[in-house]
Every structure is written in C-alpha cells, then in structure tokens.
Design an enzyme around this catalytic site. Structure first.
Site, mmCIF file in Angstrom:
data_model
loop_
_atom_site.group_PDB
_atom_site.id
_atom_site.type_symbol
_atom_site.label_atom_id
_atom_site.label_comp_id
_atom_site.label_asym_id
_atom_site.label_seq_id
_atom_site.Cartn_x
_atom_site.Cartn_y
_atom_site.Cartn_z
ATOM 1 N N TYR A 50 0.834 -1.206 0.000
ATOM 2 C CA TYR A 50 0.000 0.000 0.000
ATOM 3 C C TYR A 50 0.869 1.256 0.000
ATOM 4 O O TYR A 50 0.730 2.122 -0.859
ATOM 5 C CB TYR A 50 -0.898 -0.037 1.234
ATOM 6 N N ASP A 51 1.806 1.326 0.964
ATOM 7 C CA ASP A 51 2.610 2.550 1.130
ATOM 8 C C ASP A 51 3.451 2.823 -0.119
ATOM 9 O O ASP A 51 3.456 3.939 -0.649
ATOM 10 C CB ASP A 51 3.564 2.423 2.326
ATOM 11 N N VAL A 103 -12.045 3.077 13.701
ATOM 12 C CA VAL A 103 -13.265 3.750 14.175
ATOM 13 C C VAL A 103 -14.470 2.832 13.979
ATOM 14 O O VAL A 103 -15.262 2.617 14.912
ATOM 15 C CB VAL A 103 -13.468 5.107 13.456
ATOM 16 N N SER A 104 -14.601 2.258 12.778
ATOM 17 C CA SER A 104 -15.747 1.372 12.534
ATOM 18 C C SER A 104 -15.654 0.129 13.415
ATOM 19 O O SER A 104 -16.660 -0.321 13.989
ATOM 20 C CB SER A 104 -15.839 1.005 11.050
ATOM 21 N N PHE A 142 -14.293 -0.256 16.449
ATOM 22 C CA PHE A 142 -14.649 0.026 17.849
ATOM 23 C C PHE A 142 -16.149 0.279 17.999
ATOM 24 O O PHE A 142 -16.785 -0.200 18.940
ATOM 25 C CB PHE A 142 -13.858 1.240 18.367
ATOM 26 N N GLN A 178 2.764 7.290 15.475
ATOM 27 C CA GLN A 178 2.089 8.589 15.606
ATOM 28 C C GLN A 178 1.741 9.123 14.230
ATOM 29 O O GLN A 178 2.410 8.834 13.244
ATOM 30 C CB GLN A 178 2.983 9.588 16.349
HETATM 31 P P1 NAD Z 1 -12.858 1.740 0.290
HETATM 32 O O1 NAD Z 1 -12.201 0.427 0.381
HETATM 33 O O2 NAD Z 1 -14.175 1.935 0.954
HETATM 34 O O3 NAD Z 1 -13.030 2.193 -1.233
HETATM 35 C C1 NAD Z 1 -12.129 1.833 -2.254
HETATM 36 C C2 NAD Z 1 -12.933 1.522 -3.506
HETATM 37 O O4 NAD Z 1 -12.035 1.175 -4.587
HETATM 38 C C3 NAD Z 1 -13.871 0.318 -3.327
HETATM 39 O O5 NAD Z 1 -15.158 0.640 -3.808
HETATM 40 C C4 NAD Z 1 -13.208 -0.776 -4.152
HETATM 41 O O6 NAD Z 1 -14.121 -1.745 -4.621
HETATM 42 C C5 NAD Z 1 -12.549 0.021 -5.244
HETATM 43 N N1 NAD Z 1 -11.436 -0.672 -5.897
HETATM 44 C C6 NAD Z 1 -10.397 -1.318 -5.307
HETATM 45 N N2 NAD Z 1 -9.569 -1.832 -6.229
HETATM 46 C C7 NAD Z 1 -10.084 -1.483 -7.442
HETATM 47 C C8 NAD Z 1 -9.702 -1.718 -8.791
HETATM 48 N N3 NAD Z 1 -8.583 -2.420 -9.080
HETATM 49 N N4 NAD Z 1 -10.476 -1.232 -9.795
HETATM 50 C C9 NAD Z 1 -11.601 -0.533 -9.516
HETATM 51 N N5 NAD Z 1 -12.028 -0.280 -8.259
HETATM 52 C C10 NAD Z 1 -11.274 -0.746 -7.244
HETATM 53 O O7 NAD Z 1 -11.803 2.823 0.836
HETATM 54 P P2 NAD Z 1 -11.929 4.397 1.065
HETATM 55 O O8 NAD Z 1 -11.689 4.682 2.491
HETATM 56 O O9 NAD Z 1 -13.163 4.915 0.422
HETATM 57 O O10 NAD Z 1 -10.642 4.909 0.265
HETATM 58 C C11 NAD Z 1 -10.751 5.546 -1.010
HETATM 59 C C12 NAD Z 1 -9.371 6.047 -1.424
HETATM 60 O O11 NAD Z 1 -8.875 6.976 -0.455
HETATM 61 C C13 NAD Z 1 -8.320 4.942 -1.549
HETATM 62 O O12 NAD Z 1 -7.494 5.228 -2.659
HETATM 63 C C14 NAD Z 1 -7.517 5.065 -0.253
HETATM 64 O O13 NAD Z 1 -6.197 4.619 -0.411
HETATM 65 C C15 NAD Z 1 -7.585 6.573 -0.009
HETATM 66 N N6 NAD Z 1 -7.400 6.873 1.424
HETATM 67 C C16 NAD Z 1 -8.429 6.717 2.319
HETATM 68 C C17 NAD Z 1 -8.218 7.008 3.660
HETATM 69 C C18 NAD Z 1 -9.319 6.888 4.687
HETATM 70 O O14 NAD Z 1 -9.062 7.171 5.858
HETATM 71 N N7 NAD Z 1 -10.543 6.562 4.356
HETATM 72 C C19 NAD Z 1 -6.956 7.447 4.105
HETATM 73 C C20 NAD Z 1 -5.932 7.572 3.158
HETATM 74 C C21 NAD Z 1 -6.169 7.305 1.816
HETATM 75 N N1 UDP Z 2 -6.431 -0.570 15.719
HETATM 76 C C1 UDP Z 2 -6.786 -1.108 16.949
HETATM 77 N N2 UDP Z 2 -7.852 -1.946 16.998
HETATM 78 C C2 UDP Z 2 -8.603 -2.261 15.906
HETATM 79 C C3 UDP Z 2 -8.233 -1.702 14.656
HETATM 80 C C4 UDP Z 2 -7.136 -0.866 14.604
HETATM 81 O O1 UDP Z 2 -6.143 -0.831 17.964
HETATM 82 O O2 UDP Z 2 -9.578 -3.024 16.056
HETATM 83 C C5 UDP Z 2 -5.293 0.365 15.660
HETATM 84 C C6 UDP Z 2 -4.232 0.019 14.619
HETATM 85 O O3 UDP Z 2 -3.279 -0.881 15.155
HETATM 86 C C7 UDP Z 2 -3.638 1.391 14.333
HETATM 87 C C8 UDP Z 2 -4.820 2.340 14.503
HETATM 88 O O4 UDP Z 2 -5.782 1.628 15.280
HETATM 89 O O5 UDP Z 2 -2.656 1.713 15.280
HETATM 90 C C9 UDP Z 2 -5.452 2.785 13.189
HETATM 91 O O6 UDP Z 2 -5.704 1.618 12.432
HETATM 92 P P1 UDP Z 2 -6.495 1.658 11.055
HETATM 93 O O7 UDP Z 2 -6.500 0.261 10.531
HETATM 94 O O8 UDP Z 2 -7.800 2.334 11.228
HETATM 95 O O9 UDP Z 2 -5.642 2.615 10.110
HETATM 96 P P2 UDP Z 2 -4.084 2.887 9.855
HETATM 97 O O10 UDP Z 2 -3.916 4.313 10.248
HETATM 98 O O11 UDP Z 2 -3.239 1.972 10.703
HETATM 99 O O12 UDP Z 2 -3.911 2.618 8.407
#
Ligand code: NAD
Ligand code: UDP
Length: 320
Positions: A151-152, A194-195, A197, A282
């Site tokens: 991912y990263d 969040v979801s 918890f 952090q």
């Molecule tokens: P999510 O998993 O709910 O949504 C991702 C969507 O992408 C899903 O509908 C999934 O089916 C679709 N998808 C995955 N692979 C695909 C592919 N190969 N082709 C077409 N569709 C594909 O996640 P989210 O939280 O809505 O995240 C959306 C974007 O925001 C992602 O790129 C994620 O990396 C980025 N992001 C989200 C957060 C967050 O906190 N929610 C934080 C950092 C980055």
């Molecule tokens: N985490 C936790 N319990 C859970 C899910 C996540 O303690 O049931 C922690 C996880 O180890 C991380 C933080 O909550 O330190 C945020 O996790 P999340 O998966 O939401 O996102 P991240 O920022 O790690 O991508």
C-alpha cells in the site's frame, strides 16, 4: 475544469462504490455534474449507491482500473484502491497493481482526453514518521519490504507517476494525502479502527486495542474531507499538491476506545491484542498548506463526528 458546450461536466470517479467515493459522488451530483462511477467492487458495495438508482445524471460501470479505460469525461477523481490494512494485505500484489497500473491507466486517460485528474494518496507515504506533525515536505520513513509496503510504496510510486506526468506532459494533476477519515458507509467489517470500535461496542463485544493503544491517529470526518477534495479540484491548473487533508486533533487509540465506549454505553471490555507489524506510532497532519491554498480546515470535531457515525452504525447493526 472543462465545461461541455451544451451540457454539464461529466466526472469520472474511480472507487466510487467505496466509503469516500460514494460521498464524493453525492457531493458532485448535488453540484449538478454528471457522474460516471467505475469500481470493481473489491471492497466497495453497490448498496452505498442504492439511493442513486434511477438518478438521471449517475452511471455505474464495473471495471478494474488495472486495465485501460476508454471513456469521454471532463475530470477524473482516482480513488480506486483498498484502504483498510486487512483488505490491502489480503492480496498485496493486486494492491500494488491497483495503485500503480491504476495510476498509469487513469493518467493515460487524462492525457488522451486532456482533463484534470485528482488522486487519492495517503498519510501512509510518511510511513512511521520521525517528523511530527507531518508537513508535505517530509519525505517519510517507509519500510519498502514489510506487510504494509504494498500500500505505502504503491501509493508512493503512484505519486511519482502523477508528478512525472505533470512535469513531462503538462497534465493538471491534484494529489491529496488523506489522513485517517471515518464516517457513515464504512463497511461494518472494514477493519479500520473507528468502525471496528463502534461496531464492537454496539454488539457488546470486546473492543480490540492493538498493542498498548498508545499509538496515535488524527481523525477527520468524511464531510470535511470531501469539502477539501472539491476545493482542491476547483483550485485551478496551477495547484498540484501534494496537499495534506485531515483533522490535526490527535488521539491515542486507547482514548478513542474509551470515548466510543462512553458514547455507546453497554458492557464491552477494552482488551489488548498484538500490535500489527510496522503499525505507525504517531500521525498528525500539518494542514498549513490546505489552509493557505484552499482556505480549508475541518469543522467537525471527533465528538460530533462519532455521534453521527454511531447513529449510522446503530441502524446497520439493528438491521442485522
Ligand atoms: P474503500 O475500500 O471503501 O473504497 C475503495 C474503492 O475502490 C472500493 O469501492 C473498491 O471496490 C474500489 N477498488 C479497489 N480496487 C479497485 C480496482 N482495481 N479497480 C476498480 N475499483 C477498485 O476505501 P476508502 O476509504 O473509500 O478509500 C478511497 C481512497 O482513499 C483509496 O485510494 C484510499 O487509499 C484513499 N485513502 C483513504 C483514507 C481513509 O481514511 N478513508 C486514508 C488515506 C487514503
Ligand atoms: N487498531 C486497533 N484496533 C482495531 C483496529 C485498529 O487498535 O480493532 C489500531 C491500529 O493498530 C492502528 C490504529 O488503530 O494503530 C489505526 O488503524 P487503522 O487500521 O484504522 O488505520 P491505519 O492508520 O493503521 O492505516
């Protein structure tokens, strides 16, 4: 953004059936655009779009962004990618492909149709940060071969592609680095904190704190984030980012667990589980740039955002 001579702008949202994508689509339709949602439904769910069935300006296409896409649109928001650690680690090779091939295909589309393209990057590009809070100028501290690397590093490579397409080909790119965002329409088994918890508390199950819960995150409510997205896209062809969007109010994971339990009530216990590998210790966005360039800052603090999210999940859990 290009305006069609005899109609509304038509906007492509990849990953539109997911959590963030579905909220973005609502916002774009409210603004009067036509929206084409492209999603392979890997983590997204069509139920996030049920309320749009029959909407005259909304279209859904099932498609994997790892393959080229030939459509005519006026702007692109590229969000497709699993975001929860359990989902992106389920098939890590596919995660990297989605980030990198998805970026190449969507940038190719932007180049062919000559339109601006927005990309959802992440605070994960900073890895386990040694600079706190994280400004956009920080290059990060990322393990290139660990379980989170698909991912990263996938997101980091995608950023490289976006800025090379901008420099080399003049594409109008908008790269946002999203910090932990929560709200209605996260999947109940999404696995993010969040979801997790909230659902655990509503079901009276143990609340699973990974490690001691001293690691921190800064939580942004989805409506604030979407406002930042739209302002960024509206900002014109000279603003490319990367720009951090997130809420700088930082909490330990234990504090979050206690807050959720206090709000939901019930009999859940706080229990400790092993800390996943490479879990960042952090995370807090420096949002000075978003304030300055977009005039944006979050408005919804954790208490209010949690109340709204708990109300949503209460209905989901009651419906079974
Ligand atoms: P999510 O998993 O709910 O949504 C991702 C969507 O992408 C899903 O509908 C999934 O089916 C679709 N998808 C995955 N692979 C695909 C592919 N190969 N082709 C077409 N569709 C594909 O996640 P989210 O939280 O809505 O995240 C959306 C974007 O925001 C992602 O790129 C994620 O990396 C980025 N992001 C989200 C957060 C967050 O906190 N929610 C934080 C950092 C980055
Ligand atoms: N985490 C936790 N319990 C859970 C899910 C996540 O303690 O049931 C922690 C996880 O180890 C991380 C933080 O909550 O330190 C945020 O996790 P999340 O998966 O939401 O996102 P991240 O920022 O790690 O991508």
């Amino acid at each position: 953004m290009v305006q069609r001579p005899y109609g509304r702008s038509r906007i492509l949202v990849t990953g539109g059936a997911g959590f963030l994508g579905s909220h973005l689509i609502d916002r774009l339709l409210e603004r009067g655009s036509e929206v084409l949602c492209v999603d392979n439904l890997f983590t997204g769910d069509k139920s996030n779009l049920d309320h749009l069935a029959g909407h005259p300006r909304f279209e859904f296409m099932r498609h994997d962004v790892c393959f080229p896409l030939y459509v005519e649109v006026d702007a692109i928001y590229n969000l497709a990618c699993p975001a929860s650690p359990i989902h992106y680690q389920h098939d890590p090779v596919q995660t990297t492909k989605t980030s990198v091939l998805g970026a190449i295909n969507m940038l190719g589309l932007a180049k062919r149709v000559k339109v601006p393209i927005f990309h959802a990057s992440t605070s994960e590009v900073y890895g386990d940060p040694t600079v706190h809070p994280q400004p956009e100028s920080y290059w990060g501290n990322v393990n290139p071969i660990g379980v989170r690397s698909c991912y990263d590093e996938g997101k980091r490579c995608a950023e490289t592609l976006f800025f090379d397409y901008q420099r080399q080909l003049g594409i109008d790119v908008k790269v946002v680095r999203i910090f932990n965002t929560y709200g209605p329409r996260m999947h109940p088994s999404d696995g993010r904190v969040v979801s997790n918890f909230i659902v655990q508390a509503l079901r009276g199950e143990d609340i699973t704190i990974y490690g001691e819960g001293l690691q921190t995150r800064s939580f942004c409510y989805v409506d604030d984030l979407i406002e930042g997205f739209v302002r960024f896209m509206d900002a014109g062809p000279d603003v490319h980012g990367p720009i951090n969007i997130g809420n700088p109010n930082e909490f330990t994971i234990r504090e979050l667990a206690e807050k959720v339990l206090e709000k939901v009530g019930g009999r859940s216990r706080l229990v400790n589980r092993p800390l996943p590998q490479d879990d960042p210790t952090q995370r807090q966005p420096d949002i000075s740039l978003a304030r300055e360039v977009l005039g944006w800052q979050p408005k919804i603090e954790l208490d209010e955002g949690l109340d709204r999210t708990i109300a949503y999940f209460r209905k989901v859990v009651e419906a079974g």
